[in-house]
Design a protein around this motif. Structure first.
Motif, PDB file in Angstrom:
ATOM      1  N   GLN A  66       0.850  -1.160  -0.030  1.00  0.00           N
ATOM      2  CA  GLN A  66      -0.002   0.027   0.188  1.00  0.00           C
ATOM      3  C   GLN A  66       1.021   1.286  -0.086  1.00  0.00           C
ATOM      4  OE1 GLN A  66      -3.409   0.055   2.715  1.00  0.00           O
ATOM      5  NE2 GLN A  66      -2.867   2.197   3.282  1.00  0.00           N
ATOM      6  N   ARG A  67       0.403   2.084  -0.948  1.00  0.00           N
ATOM      7  CA  ARG A  67       1.544   3.223  -0.918  1.00  0.00           C
ATOM      8  C   ARG A  67       1.081   4.426   0.353  1.00  0.00           C
ATOM      9  NH1 ARG A  67       4.337   3.820  -5.951  1.00  0.00           N
ATOM     10  NH2 ARG A  67       4.432   5.840  -5.652  1.00  0.00           N
ATOM     11  N   GLU A  68       2.320   4.948   0.916  1.00  0.00           N
ATOM     12  CA  GLU A  68       1.893   5.863   1.864  1.00  0.00           C
ATOM     13  C   GLU A  68       2.855   6.933   1.677  1.00  0.00           C
ATOM     14  OE1 GLU A  68       2.428   3.588   5.372  1.00  0.00           O
ATOM     15  OE2 GLU A  68       0.597   3.075   5.571  1.00  0.00           O
ATOM     16  N   HIS A  69       2.219   8.159   1.508  1.00  0.00           N
ATOM     17  CA  HIS A  69       2.999   9.310   1.344  1.00  0.00           C
ATOM     18  C   HIS A  69       3.709   9.333   0.021  1.00  0.00           C
ATOM     19  CE1 HIS A  69       1.729  11.082   5.059  1.00  0.00           C
ATOM     20  NE2 HIS A  69       1.883   9.851   5.623  1.00  0.00           N
ATOM     21  N   GLY A  70       3.090   8.516  -1.046  1.00  0.00           N
ATOM     22  CA  GLY A  70       3.966   8.314  -2.300  1.00  0.00           C
ATOM     23  C   GLY A  70       4.869   7.588  -2.492  1.00  0.00           C
ATOM     24  N   LYS A  71       5.098   6.396  -1.455  1.00  0.00           N
ATOM     25  CA  LYS A  71       6.005   5.424  -1.540  1.00  0.00           C
ATOM     26  C   LYS A  71       5.357   4.105  -0.892  1.00  0.00           C
ATOM     27  CE  LYS A  71       9.334   8.331  -3.242  1.00  0.00           C
ATOM     28  NZ  LYS A  71       9.961   7.940  -4.493  1.00  0.00           N
ATOM     29  N   GLU A  72       5.793   3.012  -1.709  1.00  0.00           N
ATOM     30  CA  GLU A  72       5.545   1.810  -1.084  1.00  0.00           C
ATOM     31  C   GLU A  72       6.352   1.253   0.308  1.00  0.00           C
ATOM     32  OE1 GLU A  72       4.237  -0.537  -5.115  1.00  0.00           O
ATOM     33  OE2 GLU A  72       6.302  -1.078  -4.278  1.00  0.00           O
ATOM     34  N   LEU A  73       7.635   1.904   0.428  1.00  0.00           N
ATOM     35  CA  LEU A  73       8.295   1.388   1.994  1.00  0.00           C
ATOM     36  C   LEU A  73       9.185   2.799   1.904  1.00  0.00           C
ATOM     37  CD1 LEU A  73       9.855  -2.019   2.231  1.00  0.00           C
ATOM     38  CD2 LEU A  73      11.346   0.093   2.308  1.00  0.00           C
ATOM     39  N   HIS A  74       9.323   3.137   3.330  1.00  0.00           N
ATOM     40  CA  HIS A  74      10.157   3.931   3.508  1.00  0.00           C
ATOM     41  C   HIS A  74      11.449   3.248   4.350  1.00  0.00           C
ATOM     42  CE1 HIS A  74       7.751   7.570   2.857  1.00  0.00           C
ATOM     43  NE2 HIS A  74       6.844   6.556   2.965  1.00  0.00           N
ATOM     44  N   LEU A  75      12.749   3.621   3.906  1.00  0.00           N
ATOM     45  CA  LEU A  75      13.949   2.654   4.581  1.00  0.00           C
ATOM     46  C   LEU A  75      14.848   3.877   5.281  1.00  0.00           C
ATOM     47  CD1 LEU A  75      15.413   0.064   4.397  1.00  0.00           C
ATOM     48  CD2 LEU A  75      16.935   0.939   2.630  1.00  0.00           C
ATOM     49  N   ILE A  76      15.017   3.718   6.551  1.00  0.00           N
ATOM     50  CA  ILE A  76      15.713   4.325   7.556  1.00  0.00           C
ATOM     51  C   ILE A  76      16.966   3.766   8.031  1.00  0.00           C
ATOM     52  CG2 ILE A  76      15.802   5.763   9.831  1.00  0.00           C
ATOM     53  CD1 ILE A  76      13.637   6.735   7.632  1.00  0.00           C
ATOM     54  N   LEU A  77      18.110   4.140   7.919  1.00  0.00           N
ATOM     55  CA  LEU A  77      19.363   3.961   8.417  1.00  0.00           C
ATOM     56  C   LEU A  77      19.764   4.656   9.485  1.00  0.00           C
ATOM     57  CD1 LEU A  77      19.342   2.539   5.581  1.00  0.00           C
ATOM     58  CD2 LEU A  77      21.787   2.585   5.498  1.00  0.00           C
ATOM     59  N   ALA A  78      20.202   4.016  10.736  1.00  0.00           N
ATOM     60  CA  ALA A  78      20.680   4.995  11.788  1.00  0.00           C
ATOM     61  C   ALA A  78      22.002   4.049  12.238  1.00  0.00           C
ATOM     62  CB  ALA A  78      19.712   5.229  12.833  1.00  0.00           C
ATOM     63  N   SER A  79      22.990   4.869  12.597  1.00  0.00           N
ATOM     64  CA  SER A  79      23.852   4.256  13.499  1.00  0.00           C
ATOM     65  C   SER A  79      23.534   4.130  14.986  1.00  0.00           C
ATOM     66  CB  SER A  79      25.223   5.263  13.459  1.00  0.00           C
ATOM     67  OG  SER A  79      25.128   6.524  13.906  1.00  0.00           O
ATOM     68  N   THR A  80      24.282   2.925  15.517  1.00  0.00           N
ATOM     69  CA  THR A  80      23.728   2.602  16.895  1.00  0.00           C
ATOM     70  C   THR A  80      24.152   4.034  17.883  1.00  0.00           C
ATOM     71  OG1 THR A  80      25.763   1.394  17.261  1.00  0.00           O
ATOM     72  CG2 THR A  80      23.815   0.176  16.516  1.00  0.00           C
ATOM     73  N   ASP A  81      25.193   4.763  17.820  1.00  0.00           N
ATOM     74  CA  ASP A  81      25.117   5.987  18.417  1.00  0.00           C
ATOM     75  C   ASP A  81      24.389   7.163  18.014  1.00  0.00           C
ATOM     76  OD1 ASP A  81      26.398   6.821  16.127  1.00  0.00           O
ATOM     77  OD2 ASP A  81      28.625   6.967  16.790  1.00  0.00           O
ATOM     78  N   LEU A  82      23.693   6.900  16.936  1.00  0.00           N
ATOM     79  CA  LEU A  82      22.599   7.839  16.655  1.00  0.00           C
ATOM     80  C   LEU A  82      23.223   9.274  16.036  1.00  0.00           C
ATOM     81  CD1 LEU A  82      19.760   7.425  19.229  1.00  0.00           C
ATOM     82  CD2 LEU A  82      19.900   6.566  17.106  1.00  0.00           C
ATOM     83  N   THR A  83      24.654   9.149  15.694  1.00  0.00           N
ATOM     84  CA  THR A  83      25.060  10.153  15.022  1.00  0.00           C
ATOM     85  C   THR A  83      24.706  10.312  13.502  1.00  0.00           C
ATOM     86  OG1 THR A  83      27.143   9.236  14.945  1.00  0.00           O
ATOM     87  CG2 THR A  83      26.447  10.147  16.816  1.00  0.00           C
ATOM     88  N   GLN A  84      24.484   9.109  12.971  1.00  0.00           N
ATOM     89  CA  GLN A  84      24.356   9.006  11.522  1.00  0.00           C
ATOM     90  C   GLN A  84      23.004   8.500  11.079  1.00  0.00           C
ATOM     91  OE1 GLN A  84      26.670   9.800   9.192  1.00  0.00           O
ATOM     92  NE2 GLN A  84      27.975  10.418  10.955  1.00  0.00           N
ATOM     93  N   TYR A  85      22.262   9.111  10.022  1.00  0.00           N
ATOM     94  CA  TYR A  85      21.015   8.775   9.747  1.00  0.00           C
ATOM     95  C   TYR A  85      20.671   9.119   8.156  1.00  0.00           C
ATOM     96  CZ  TYR A  85      15.952   9.945   9.482  1.00  0.00           C
ATOM     97  OH  TYR A  85      14.528   9.995   9.203  1.00  0.00           O
ATOM     98  N   ARG A  86      19.826   8.180   7.809  1.00  0.00           N
ATOM     99  CA  ARG A  86      19.216   8.355   6.340  1.00  0.00           C
ATOM    100  C   ARG A  86      18.068   8.063   6.367  1.00  0.00           C
ATOM    101  NH1 ARG A  86      23.836  10.372   6.653  1.00  0.00           N
ATOM    102  NH2 ARG A  86      25.656   9.864   5.356  1.00  0.00           N
ATOM    103  N   HIS A  87      17.340   8.709   5.441  1.00  0.00           N
ATOM    104  CA  HIS A  87      15.912   8.400   5.016  1.00  0.00           C
ATOM    105  C   HIS A  87      15.696   8.169   3.545  1.00  0.00           C
ATOM    106  CE1 HIS A  87      11.222   9.662   5.242  1.00  0.00           C
ATOM    107  NE2 HIS A  87      11.556   8.344   4.508  1.00  0.00           N
ATOM    108  N   LEU A  88      15.894   6.882   3.110  1.00  0.00           N
ATOM    109  CA  LEU A  88      16.046   6.427   1.781  1.00  0.00           C
ATOM    110  C   LEU A  88      14.554   5.901   1.336  1.00  0.00           C
ATOM    111  CD1 LEU A  88      19.199   4.618   2.039  1.00  0.00           C
ATOM    112  CD2 LEU A  88      18.944   7.099   1.417  1.00  0.00           C
ATOM    113  N   HIS A  89      14.421   5.717  -0.101  1.00  0.00           N
ATOM    114  CA  HIS A  89      13.558   5.198  -0.871  1.00  0.00           C
ATOM    115  C   HIS A  89      13.909   4.320  -1.808  1.00  0.00           C
ATOM    116  CE1 HIS A  89      11.695   9.008   1.000  1.00  0.00           C
ATOM    117  NE2 HIS A  89      10.594   8.106   1.463  1.00  0.00           N
ATOM    118  N   PRO A  90      14.119   3.069  -1.390  1.00  0.00           N
ATOM    119  CA  PRO A  90      14.643   2.208  -2.506  1.00  0.00           C
ATOM    120  C   PRO A  90      13.686   1.819  -3.704  1.00  0.00           C
ATOM    121  CG  PRO A  90      13.963   0.942  -0.699  1.00  0.00           C
ATOM    122  CD  PRO A  90      13.628   2.560  -0.359  1.00  0.00           C
TER     123      PRO A  90
END
Length: 314
Positions: A105-129
């Motif tokens: 199901q498309r949500e906010h224009g995308k079928e899937l939202h991919l989030i990457l975060a480092s375990t120390d929470l200093t790195q973050y990416r919001h991607l749409h594969p």
């Protein structure tokens, strides 16, 4: 090596695994008492124009902590990457028969939202594969720092009763590992020439309002651009185990204030990542927000200990 540890893919995987286990075991307070707890699912995308996500029950696990849920499994094909290299991350979502899911199901224009975060929470990416016909997802990514990361797939299977799901898997990034401390709590973030001031706060087990206000060169930004159908996207990750909360804004816009309603699953320290679009580019502002236990939160209208008032519960 400039006081840095040379981390291999195997060592990074160990760090990610034991780091997550340590966070789960030591720093997570329980949810509020049953009589004070609203029912409903916590985590994942909030509804369009509502932006609120109800907390889970005490025996449920917050979003992103499980690789499998409701008959669906996140199968990460590339569990290791190299720091500083532009590489492709590949994964699939499988159903309870082991087949790759190809209908979403498309949500906010995308079928899937991919989030990457480092375990120390200093790195973050919001991607749409991009999804291939066989159900395999892929996207290029370049992560500058070595160490343990968490990958979150936020999606809703089409035609199923599972609803929105957020599944998580560990990712190891090899290279020179430099441990970083969680940034100190602050109500102001500077990014790309923008100043973002956070008003409001998170509360454990209760809905609260977060109201970031965006300005540039001393002037309020009143012409934010829609990004994936909204004027802002907010992801909150709990320090320690990286429990995931993703909400969307309440009605309003286009700035300078973007209002969100969110519920923290428990007391603890959270890292908030706000995505907003202006000038044709997406910018990300980050905040560290502590959340006090319910007994210390000051009642129905009590705030967190960030020094900013909490919004009214919706």
């Amino acid at each position: 090596m400039n006081n840095a540890l040379k981390i291999t893919a195997f060592a990074a995987a160990l760090a990610a695994t034991f780091g997550t286990a340590y966070g789960v075991g030591r720093g997570v307070d329980p949810l509020v008492a049953a009589e004070d707890r609203p029912a409903g699912r916590h985590g994942g995308h909030g509804g369009e124009g509502k932006g609120d996500a109800a907390p889970r029950a005490a025996d449920e696990v917050p979003g992103g902590l499980q690789v499998s849920e409701s008959g669906y499994t996140l199968a990460l094909r590339t569990p290791t990457l190299r720091a500083g290299a532009r590489e492709e991350i590949r994964f699939a979502v499988k159903d309870d028969t082991g087949r790759k899911v190809t209908a979403y199901q498309r949500e906010h224009g995308k079928e899937l939202h991919l989030i990457l975060a480092s375990t120390d929470l200093t790195q973050y990416r919001h991607l749409h594969p991009v999804r291939a016909a066989d159900g395999t997802w892929s996207t290029p990514v370049e992560l500058p720092e070595a160490g343990g990361y968490r990958v979150f797939a936020d999606f809703t299977p089409a035609g199923k009763k599972a609803g929105n799901l957020t599944l998580g898997a560990d990712l190891a990034v090899s290279g020179a590992y430099r441990p970083a401390a969680l940034p100190a709590p602050a109500a102001v973030a500077e990014v790309d020439g923008y100043r973002v001031v956070l008003d409001g706060g998170l509360r454990a087990g209760q809905a609260g309002e977060l109201k970031p206000s965006i300005s540039r060169n001393g002037r309020p930004v009143t012409d934010l651009e829609p990004y994936l159908g909204a004027y802002g996207h907010l992801v909150a990750l709990r320090s320690g185990d990286l429990a995931y909360l993703h909400v969307h804004p309440n009605e309003g816009g286009p700035g300078p204030v973007v209002s969100f309603t969110a519920t923290a699953p428990s007391a603890g320290t959270y890292r908030l990542f706000l995505d907003f679009k202006h000038g044709g580019k997406v910018h990300t502002a980050a905040f560290t927000v502590p959340v006090a236990p319910v007994a210390q939160s000051g009642g129905e209208h009590g705030g967190s200990d960030t020094g900013t008032p909490a919004g009214h519960a919706h």
